[in-house]
Design a protein around this motif. Structure first.
Motif, short mmCIF file in Angstrom:
data_model
loop_
_atom_site.label_atom_id
_atom_site.label_comp_id
_atom_site.label_asym_id
_atom_site.label_seq_id
_atom_site.Cartn_x
_atom_site.Cartn_y
_atom_site.Cartn_z
N THR A 74 -48.57 -26.53 7.50
CA THR A 74 -48.54 -26.63 5.95
C THR A 74 -49.53 -25.95 5.71
N ILE A 75 -49.01 -25.19 3.71
CA ILE A 75 -49.84 -24.85 3.31
C ILE A 75 -49.44 -25.24 1.62
N SER A 76 -50.42 -25.21 1.26
CA SER A 76 -50.45 -25.13 -0.14
C SER A 76 -51.15 -24.36 -0.76
N THR A 77 -50.66 -23.46 -1.71
CA THR A 77 -51.37 -22.71 -2.99
C THR A 77 -50.94 -22.75 -4.02
N PRO A 78 -51.23 -22.48 -5.27
CA PRO A 78 -51.62 -22.70 -6.56
C PRO A 78 -50.08 -21.20 -7.11
N VAL A 79 -49.88 -21.30 -7.80
CA VAL A 79 -48.50 -21.33 -9.07
C VAL A 79 -48.28 -21.22 -10.06
N SER A 80 -47.64 -20.57 -10.51
CA SER A 80 -47.90 -20.48 -12.09
C SER A 80 -46.06 -20.65 -12.39
N TYR A 81 -46.26 -21.85 -12.60
CA TYR A 81 -44.88 -22.21 -13.54
C TYR A 81 -44.44 -22.50 -14.72
N ARG A 82 -42.77 -22.50 -14.92
CA ARG A 82 -42.63 -22.49 -15.71
C ARG A 82 -41.62 -23.91 -16.02
N GLY A 83 -41.32 -25.08 -17.43
CA GLY A 83 -40.16 -25.59 -16.41
C GLY A 83 -40.68 -26.93 -17.41
N ARG A 84 -39.79 -27.27 -17.62
CA ARG A 84 -39.72 -28.93 -18.02
C ARG A 84 -38.96 -30.35 -17.31
N GLY A 85 -39.63 -31.48 -17.10
CA GLY A 85 -39.53 -32.23 -16.98
C GLY A 85 -38.54 -32.36 -14.70
N ASP A 86 -37.23 -32.50 -14.50
CA ASP A 86 -37.45 -32.31 -13.08
C ASP A 86 -37.13 -31.10 -12.45
N GLU A 87 -36.99 -30.08 -13.58
CA GLU A 87 -36.44 -28.98 -12.73
C GLU A 87 -37.98 -27.94 -13.26
N LEU A 88 -37.98 -27.20 -12.42
CA LEU A 88 -39.25 -25.88 -12.34
C LEU A 88 -39.09 -24.52 -12.23
N GLN A 89 -39.23 -23.05 -12.88
CA GLN A 89 -39.11 -22.13 -11.99
C GLN A 89 -40.41 -21.40 -11.79
N VAL A 90 -40.21 -20.86 -10.68
CA VAL A 90 -41.98 -20.17 -10.42
C VAL A 90 -41.53 -18.73 -9.98
N ALA A 91 -42.75 -18.16 -10.66
CA ALA A 91 -42.50 -16.26 -10.90
C ALA A 91 -42.69 -15.64 -9.43
N GLY A 125 -34.38 -6.89 -8.38
CA GLY A 125 -35.90 -7.10 -7.61
C GLY A 125 -36.98 -8.83 -7.85
N ARG A 126 -36.29 -8.94 -9.36
CA ARG A 126 -37.28 -10.47 -9.10
C ARG A 126 -36.92 -11.26 -8.44
N VAL A 127 -37.89 -12.47 -7.89
CA VAL A 127 -37.33 -13.37 -6.87
C VAL A 127 -38.74 -14.12 -7.96
N THR A 128 -37.64 -15.08 -7.97
CA THR A 128 -37.67 -16.81 -8.71
C THR A 128 -37.05 -17.44 -7.61
N VAL A 129 -38.21 -18.53 -8.14
CA VAL A 129 -38.45 -20.10 -6.68
C VAL A 129 -37.90 -21.47 -7.70
N HIS A 130 -36.40 -21.66 -8.23
CA HIS A 130 -36.10 -22.90 -8.21
C HIS A 130 -36.76 -23.85 -7.50
N VAL A 131 -37.02 -25.03 -8.83
CA VAL A 131 -37.32 -26.18 -8.18
C VAL A 131 -36.88 -27.97 -8.37
N ARG A 132 -36.15 -28.38 -7.94
CA ARG A 132 -35.73 -29.62 -8.77
C ARG A 132 -36.70 -30.39 -7.70
#
Length: 120
Positions: free
Chosen positions: A51-68, A109-116
């Motif tokens: 189990t790993i925890s790490t801080p990330v910068s995100y943007r988004g609202r509500g139930d959807e986030l994008q993490v670069a 080559g940019r990576v975005t992690v989409h979180v629902r």
């Protein structure tokens, strides 16, 4: 100094930066300010099973986030979410929420992690 050497030095320093950022994000005094842009994600490593925890910068609202994933070649955390993605939890403003993340790489080559996030 080559770019690879520079990137390696920065990545070695990342854990030293993650600890205070995580502490600020979890603090009562600064959590709201830091939490506007920083979330703590927790996931299970696909290879290690840890189990790993790490801080990330995100943007988004509500139930959807994008993490670069900045400098994706120098980082590995986002690789846990390639393909069909994987479950994770996100601590936003002191509240833990479950969700599902999928990493996508664009043609440049940019990576975005989409979180629902699941609805509470």
């Amino acid at each position: 100094m080559t770019l690879n050497t520079y990137v390696r030095r920065i990545m070695r320093a990342a854990p030293l930066l993650n600890v205070p950022v995580t502490a600020l994000a979890n603090s009562r005094a600064f959590g709201r300010i830091v939490g506007r842009n920083v979330a703590i994600i927790t996931y299970t490593g696909r290879r290690s099973g840890r189990t790993i925890s790490t801080p990330v910068s995100y943007r988004g609202r509500g139930d959807e986030l994008q993490v670069a994933a900045n400098m994706p070649e120098a980082k590995s955390w986002w690789r846990n979410f390639v393909g069909d993605g994987a479950p994770l939890s996100v601590r936003l403003n002191g509240i833990e929420r479950s969700g599902h993340a999928v990493a996508q790489r664009d043609p440049s080559g940019r990576v975005t992690v989409h979180v629902r996030l699941q609805t509470p």
